[in-house]
Design a protein around this motif. Sequence first.
Motif, mmCIF file in Angstrom:
data_model
loop_
_atom_site.group_PDB
_atom_site.id
_atom_site.type_symbol
_atom_site.label_atom_id
_atom_site.label_comp_id
_atom_site.label_asym_id
_atom_site.label_seq_id
_atom_site.Cartn_x
_atom_site.Cartn_y
_atom_site.Cartn_z
ATOM 1 N N MET A 136 0.848 -1.194 0.000
ATOM 2 C CA MET A 136 0.000 0.000 0.000
ATOM 3 C C MET A 136 0.879 1.239 0.000
ATOM 4 O O MET A 136 1.902 1.271 0.671
ATOM 5 N N GLU A 137 0.436 2.229 -0.743
ATOM 6 C CA GLU A 137 1.179 3.488 -0.766
ATOM 7 C C GLU A 137 0.946 4.215 0.533
ATOM 8 O O GLU A 137 -0.170 4.270 1.039
ATOM 9 N N GLU A 138 2.027 4.755 1.060
ATOM 10 C CA GLU A 138 1.896 5.543 2.276
ATOM 11 C C GLU A 138 1.440 6.939 1.911
ATOM 12 O O GLU A 138 1.942 7.532 0.966
ATOM 13 N N GLY A 139 0.485 7.448 2.647
ATOM 14 C CA GLY A 139 -0.017 8.796 2.407
ATOM 15 C C GLY A 139 0.871 9.831 3.060
ATOM 16 O O GLY A 139 1.863 9.516 3.706
ATOM 17 N N TYR A 140 0.506 11.055 2.877
ATOM 18 C CA TYR A 140 1.269 12.137 3.485
ATOM 19 C C TYR A 140 1.099 12.133 5.000
ATOM 20 O O TYR A 140 2.002 12.465 5.728
ATOM 21 N N GLU A 141 -0.082 11.772 5.441
ATOM 22 C CA GLU A 141 -0.356 11.735 6.870
ATOM 23 C C GLU A 141 -0.047 10.342 7.408
ATOM 24 O O GLU A 141 -0.579 9.348 6.931
ATOM 25 N N GLU A 142 0.844 10.280 8.380
ATOM 26 C CA GLU A 142 1.182 8.993 8.972
ATOM 27 C C GLU A 142 0.252 8.718 10.132
ATOM 28 O O GLU A 142 0.157 9.509 11.058
ATOM 29 N N GLY A 143 -0.429 7.614 10.064
ATOM 30 C CA GLY A 143 -1.359 7.269 11.125
ATOM 31 C C GLY A 143 -0.740 6.328 12.135
ATOM 32 O O GLY A 143 0.260 5.656 11.866
ATOM 33 N N THR A 144 -1.355 6.286 13.309
ATOM 34 C CA THR A 144 -0.904 5.358 14.333
ATOM 35 C C THR A 144 -1.883 4.206 14.511
ATOM 36 O O THR A 144 -1.617 3.279 15.266
ATOM 37 N N VAL A 145 -3.013 4.281 13.804
ATOM 38 C CA VAL A 145 -4.000 3.201 13.833
ATOM 39 C C VAL A 145 -4.417 2.914 12.399
ATOM 40 O O VAL A 145 -4.712 3.821 11.632
ATOM 41 N N LEU A 146 -4.411 1.638 12.052
ATOM 42 C CA LEU A 146 -4.806 1.217 10.710
ATOM 43 C C LEU A 146 -5.875 0.147 10.842
ATOM 44 O O LEU A 146 -5.664 -0.878 11.481
ATOM 45 N N ARG A 147 -7.042 0.412 10.246
ATOM 46 C CA ARG A 147 -8.135 -0.569 10.217
ATOM 47 C C ARG A 147 -8.193 -1.129 8.806
ATOM 48 O O ARG A 147 -8.310 -0.381 7.837
ATOM 49 N N LEU A 148 -8.122 -2.441 8.719
ATOM 50 C CA LEU A 148 -8.120 -3.112 7.422
ATOM 51 C C LEU A 148 -9.186 -4.203 7.377
ATOM 52 O O LEU A 148 -9.517 -4.791 8.416
ATOM 53 N N PRO A 149 -9.694 -4.499 6.167
ATOM 54 C CA PRO A 149 -10.627 -5.624 6.036
ATOM 55 C C PRO A 149 -9.934 -6.929 6.439
ATOM 56 O O PRO A 149 -8.739 -7.116 6.214
ATOM 57 N N ARG A 150 -10.694 -7.808 7.021
ATOM 58 C CA ARG A 150 -10.145 -9.049 7.560
ATOM 59 C C ARG A 150 -9.504 -9.955 6.503
ATOM 60 O O ARG A 150 -8.665 -10.788 6.833
ATOM 61 N N TYR A 151 -9.878 -9.796 5.244
ATOM 62 C CA TYR A 151 -9.307 -10.665 4.217
ATOM 63 C C TYR A 151 -7.817 -10.430 4.006
ATOM 64 O O TYR A 151 -7.139 -11.223 3.352
ATOM 65 N N TYR A 152 -7.255 -9.353 4.561
ATOM 66 C CA TYR A 152 -5.810 -9.127 4.490
ATOM 67 C C TYR A 152 -5.029 -9.982 5.491
ATOM 68 O O TYR A 152 -3.811 -10.135 5.353
ATOM 69 N N PRO B 212 -4.698 -13.305 6.139
ATOM 70 C CA PRO B 212 -3.870 -14.415 5.643
ATOM 71 C C PRO B 212 -2.632 -13.942 4.881
ATOM 72 O O PRO B 212 -1.554 -14.542 4.996
ATOM 73 N N ARG B 213 -2.762 -12.890 4.131
ATOM 74 C CA ARG B 213 -1.626 -12.354 3.367
ATOM 75 C C ARG B 213 -0.515 -11.860 4.308
ATOM 76 O O ARG B 213 0.661 -12.130 4.085
ATOM 77 N N ILE B 214 -0.909 -11.165 5.350
ATOM 78 C CA ILE B 214 0.063 -10.668 6.327
ATOM 79 C C ILE B 214 0.702 -11.834 7.074
ATOM 80 O O ILE B 214 1.925 -11.892 7.228
ATOM 81 N N ARG B 215 -0.105 -12.779 7.513
ATOM 82 C CA ARG B 215 0.419 -13.915 8.283
ATOM 83 C C ARG B 215 1.323 -14.821 7.444
ATOM 84 O O ARG B 215 2.253 -15.415 7.972
ATOM 85 N N ARG B 216 1.056 -14.928 6.146
ATOM 86 C CA ARG B 216 1.951 -15.704 5.277
ATOM 87 C C ARG B 216 3.318 -15.052 5.173
ATOM 88 O O ARG B 216 4.342 -15.723 5.184
ATOM 89 N N LYS B 217 3.325 -13.727 5.062
ATOM 90 C CA LYS B 217 4.581 -12.981 4.909
ATOM 91 C C LYS B 217 5.315 -12.830 6.243
ATOM 92 O O LYS B 217 6.542 -12.861 6.283
ATOM 93 N N LEU B 218 4.572 -12.677 7.339
ATOM 94 C CA LEU B 218 5.172 -12.437 8.659
ATOM 95 C C LEU B 218 4.601 -13.411 9.704
ATOM 96 O O LEU B 218 3.982 -12.995 10.676
#
Length: 136
Positions: free
Chosen positions: A100-116, A118-124
Amino acid sequence: MERVEKIIEFEIARINSHLPRRRESLLRLISMDDPRIQLRDGSYHYFKRDELMFLRSILDEEDAEKLKLPIVLEISTVDRGSFIVRGRVEVRVIKRVLGMEEGYEEGTVLRLPRYYLPRIRRKLPTTTVHAFIVEW
């Protein structure tokens, strides 16, 4: 009703016994011969060195010291369609892993759809962990 809530909270705490007692910085874990942390249930969680080195390769020195592992992926009992990542560096890592492209504003909380998840857990797989959060 209060008794039911206490039972649910107890069960959630039991389910979350795999969470760390204390998270460690990426640089500290890399410096260990056997990178590991102790979990709430007294057992140990071991990190794969190649995974730690991957994270080190995508972060500068300051962020590598600030990144606390494992990254906690919070799953709520209320919002079952998404999960939350907290922390400026943690959010940055997850965005990079997902491309994902990082925006100009850096957030400290990220809410993502649950379908992400497995992709995250496979990589990390050893540097992320699920946490079940009770919300009423």
